[in-house]
Design a protein around this motif. Structure first.
Motif, PDB file in Angstrom:
ATOM      1  N   LYS A  36      14.555  -8.139 -10.147  1.00  0.00           N
ATOM      2  CA  LYS A  36      15.010  -8.372 -11.517  1.00  0.00           C
ATOM      3  C   LYS A  36      16.465  -8.835 -11.557  1.00  0.00           C
ATOM      4  O   LYS A  36      16.856  -9.582 -12.468  1.00  0.00           O
ATOM      5  N   TRP A  37      17.274  -8.417 -10.595  1.00  0.00           N
ATOM      6  CA  TRP A  37      18.681  -8.800 -10.610  1.00  0.00           C
ATOM      7  C   TRP A  37      18.876 -10.288 -10.337  1.00  0.00           C
ATOM      8  O   TRP A  37      19.625 -10.944 -11.078  1.00  0.00           O
ATOM      9  N   PRO A  38      18.251 -10.881  -9.321  1.00  0.00           N
ATOM     10  CA  PRO A  38      18.402 -12.337  -9.154  1.00  0.00           C
ATOM     11  C   PRO A  38      17.850 -13.128 -10.331  1.00  0.00           C
ATOM     12  O   PRO A  38      18.413 -14.169 -10.708  1.00  0.00           O
ATOM     13  N   ARG A  39      16.762 -12.664 -10.932  1.00  0.00           N
ATOM     14  CA  ARG A  39      16.205 -13.395 -12.069  1.00  0.00           C
ATOM     15  C   ARG A  39      17.135 -13.327 -13.274  1.00  0.00           C
ATOM     16  O   ARG A  39      17.322 -14.322 -13.985  1.00  0.00           O
ATOM     17  N   PHE A  40      17.728 -12.176 -13.513  1.00  0.00           N
ATOM     18  CA  PHE A  40      18.566 -12.000 -14.695  1.00  0.00           C
ATOM     19  C   PHE A  40      19.908 -12.722 -14.556  1.00  0.00           C
ATOM     20  O   PHE A  40      20.372 -13.396 -15.480  1.00  0.00           O
ATOM     21  N   LEU A  41      20.529 -12.594 -13.385  1.00  0.00           N
ATOM     22  CA  LEU A  41      21.852 -13.187 -13.184  1.00  0.00           C
ATOM     23  C   LEU A  41      21.807 -14.570 -12.558  1.00  0.00           C
ATOM     24  O   LEU A  41      22.857 -15.189 -12.370  1.00  0.00           O
ATOM     25  N   LYS A  42      20.586 -15.038 -12.209  1.00  0.00           N
ATOM     26  CA  LYS A  42      20.395 -16.404 -11.700  1.00  0.00           C
ATOM     27  C   LYS A  42      21.274 -16.683 -10.481  1.00  0.00           C
ATOM     28  O   LYS A  42      21.938 -17.719 -10.387  1.00  0.00           O
ATOM     29  N   ARG A  43      21.247 -15.758  -9.560  1.00  0.00           N
ATOM     30  CA  ARG A  43      21.999 -15.881  -8.320  1.00  0.00           C
ATOM     31  C   ARG A  43      21.208 -15.229  -7.191  1.00  0.00           C
ATOM     32  O   ARG A  43      20.303 -14.442  -7.453  1.00  0.00           O
ATOM     33  N   PRO A  44      21.537 -15.549  -5.942  1.00  0.00           N
ATOM     34  CA  PRO A  44      20.889 -14.839  -4.830  1.00  0.00           C
ATOM     35  C   PRO A  44      21.117 -13.336  -4.928  1.00  0.00           C
ATOM     36  O   PRO A  44      22.027 -12.867  -5.620  1.00  0.00           O
ATOM     37  N   TYR A  45      20.300 -12.595  -4.213  1.00  0.00           N
ATOM     38  CA  TYR A  45      20.271 -11.139  -4.365  1.00  0.00           C
ATOM     39  C   TYR A  45      21.640 -10.510  -4.124  1.00  0.00           C
ATOM     40  O   TYR A  45      22.121  -9.705  -4.932  1.00  0.00           O
ATOM     41  N   HIS A  46      22.291 -10.858  -3.036  1.00  0.00           N
ATOM     42  CA  HIS A  46      23.580 -10.239  -2.711  1.00  0.00           C
ATOM     43  C   HIS A  46      24.628 -10.570  -3.775  1.00  0.00           C
ATOM     44  O   HIS A  46      25.350  -9.675  -4.252  1.00  0.00           O
ATOM     45  N   GLU A  47      24.707 -11.840  -4.153  1.00  0.00           N
ATOM     46  CA  GLU A  47      25.688 -12.232  -5.160  1.00  0.00           C
ATOM     47  C   GLU A  47      25.370 -11.627  -6.521  1.00  0.00           C
ATOM     48  O   GLU A  47      26.277 -11.293  -7.296  1.00  0.00           O
ATOM     49  N   ALA A  48      24.080 -11.474  -6.830  1.00  0.00           N
ATOM     50  CA  ALA A  48      23.709 -10.889  -8.119  1.00  0.00           C
ATOM     51  C   ALA A  48      24.151  -9.433  -8.206  1.00  0.00           C
ATOM     52  O   ALA A  48      24.710  -8.991  -9.220  1.00  0.00           O
ATOM     53  N   LEU A  49      23.918  -8.665  -7.133  1.00  0.00           N
ATOM     54  CA  LEU A  49      24.353  -7.270  -7.145  1.00  0.00           C
ATOM     55  C   LEU A  49      25.876  -7.158  -7.158  1.00  0.00           C
ATOM     56  O   LEU A  49      26.440  -6.274  -7.812  1.00  0.00           O
TER      57      LEU A  49
END
Length: 476
Positions: A380-393
């Protein structure tokens, strides 16, 4: 009894009575002399035995203390008192094991291993992780690297390694030269000569004068081998994600089997971690080790990182030039601290803080780390923030950090309860200097190892405009 017999026999051989009957000393006496000797020595032996018993019954300590006496006091008589068979119990005084100062102590009185303090996980208990028949079939597959029959094998790593060596390491062939920036690794002679000629403009008397500024070093191209440490979570919380773990391991095998890359397996559950396979290039051994794994127990993440560091230190003692890659596969929900003797509520029950401390040791050891999260809810984090997983977190942590008025993403995660439970992968990667990934995203990549190695060289840099851009989409 033996003393009495010895005295009696000695008396028979040295008794002066024997001389009266013509028997020399140290010879067995005749019958008349034997009878007289016995009559003379018997009262003496009786007196000695009586005296010995009297002394022994008055002793308060020692191996014969209280022999043939009833315990004094007003206690009830024990069975055997009427026959004089009850004895006073003997309590030996054991000397101290430690004598002298601490500096004189060289080793413990008995051997202590890790299992004395920490209960090691039993990998043979629980639900099977892999289909043993399927593993047996895969273990029989031979890598057809030489004939090119291994379809999924990357050509670039056949018979070599997966990691592109640094420019100055002597792997492969030299393909260019450059001005050295540090200590010269290997001098590139043609370029050095050309630099000297270009500086002087001529050759004087057939000689070329080369100075320090003319030296050029060789730049090599090639690949070096990796030492991959797969740290696999086999706790009960991973039960629903084991299909991804199986597919992930098969992909790692397809990219490393047949090359010189070495792979080791560490499994953790219950209250500890155990190395089930030391780093090796033989995937048949690895699959036999994986067949032992069972799912059960809790999640000691900090202990798993600690065990992986022990393995890497051992491998570096054998070869200091190894390139380790630590791949941690888990759902990152630690619930066992390093201090396993404490329970919830104790001040030392800090599984998340222990995880951060151990991850910082990984960074200090200069080990590449990839935290692979198998939790499907984390997508859900990459989808919401539209970034790869590490950058989204990282972006989510920085936004919350700005809101809380803090100054460090790790401090923010430790403070916010929701982040403590769900940001474990990023927490480990941030503290260890690595990166966090979603297992689903890695499985969609063409090469998992290339993705991990290329991403480990890049550092995410979030700018102020990134925060302002995302804040526009957040609820007020």
């Amino acid at each position: 009894m033996m003393v009495v017999v010895f005295i009696f026999i000695a008396w028979l051989y040295v008794s002066p009575i024997n001389w009266l009957f013509g028997t020399p000393i140290f010879q067995f006496p005749k019958v008349p002399a034997l009878i007289l000797d016995t009559l003379v020595i018997t009262p003496v032996l009786w007196y000695l035995v009586r005296k010995w018993l009297d002394v022994m019954t008055r002793r308060n300590s020692g191996p014969a203390a209280g022999i043939d006496t009833v315990e004094p006091g007003g206690g009830k008589p024990e069975s055997g008192d009427e026959w004089g068979l009850a004895t006073r119990p003997y309590r030996p005084q054991t000397p101290d094991m430690v004598s002298g100062s601490k500096s004189e102590i060289r080793e413990a009185p008995f051997g202590l291993d890790d299992g004395f303090f920490v209960k090691m996980p039993d990998v043979d208990v629980g639900e099977e992780l892999f289909d043993l028949e399927r593993l047996r079939k895969r273990a029989m597959i031979r890598a057809k690297v030489s004939s090119g029959g291994w379809v999924k094998k990357r050509v670039s790593s056949r018979a070599v390694g997966s990691l592109k060596s640094s420019d100055t390491m002597k792997h492969g062939r030299p393909f260019r030269s450059r001005i050295p920036t540090r200590e010269v690794g290997s001098i590139h002679v043609p370029s050095t000569v050309m630099a000297a000629v270009a500086r002087t403009g001529r050759i004087s008397e057939g000689h070329i004068k080369i100075t320090k500024d003319d030296i050029r070093e060789s730049v090599f191209t090639g690949r070096t081998t990796l030492t991959i440490i797969l740290v696999i979570d086999v706790s009960l919380s991973m039960k629903g994600s084991m299909e991804q773990v199986r597919e992930f391991l098969e992909r790692i095998e397809s990219e490393t089997r047949g090359s010189k890359d070495r792979t080791g397996i560490i499994a953790f559950k219950d209250s500890g971690a155990i190395e089930i396979q030391a780093p090796t290039t033989n995937w048949n051994k690895i699959y036999r080790a994986l067949g032992r794994l069972r799912i059960s127990g809790l999640t000691p993440l900090a202990e798993a990182l600690k065990k992986s560091l022990e393995t890497i230190r051992r491998e570096r003692m054998r070869n200091n030039d190894i390139e380790p890659l630590l791949i941690l596969v888990s759902d990152f929900s630690p619930n066992i601290p390093l201090a396993q003797s404490v329970g919830p509520g104790h001040e030392r029950f800090t599984p998340v803080q222990d995880l951060v401390r151990t991850a910082r040791l990984v960074r200090k050891a200069k080990v590449r780390l990839a935290a692979v999260n198998v939790d499907p809810e984390q997508s859900k984090w990459p989808r919401f923030l539209k970034r790869p997983y590490h950058e989204a977190l990282e972006l989510a942590a920085m936004l919350r950090m700005k809101k809380e008025g803090l100054h460090d993403p790790i401090e923010t995660i430790l403070k916010v309860e929701e982040f403590r439970k769900t940001f474990g992968a990023y927490l480990v990667a941030k503290a260890a200097g690595g990166r966090a990934y979603l297992s689903r995203d890695l499985l969609n990549e063409t090469s998992i190892l290339n993705t991990l190695l290329s991403s480990s060289l890049s550092k995410s840099r979030l700018q102020e405009q990134d925060l302002r851009h995302v804040e526009a989409y957040l609820p007020k």
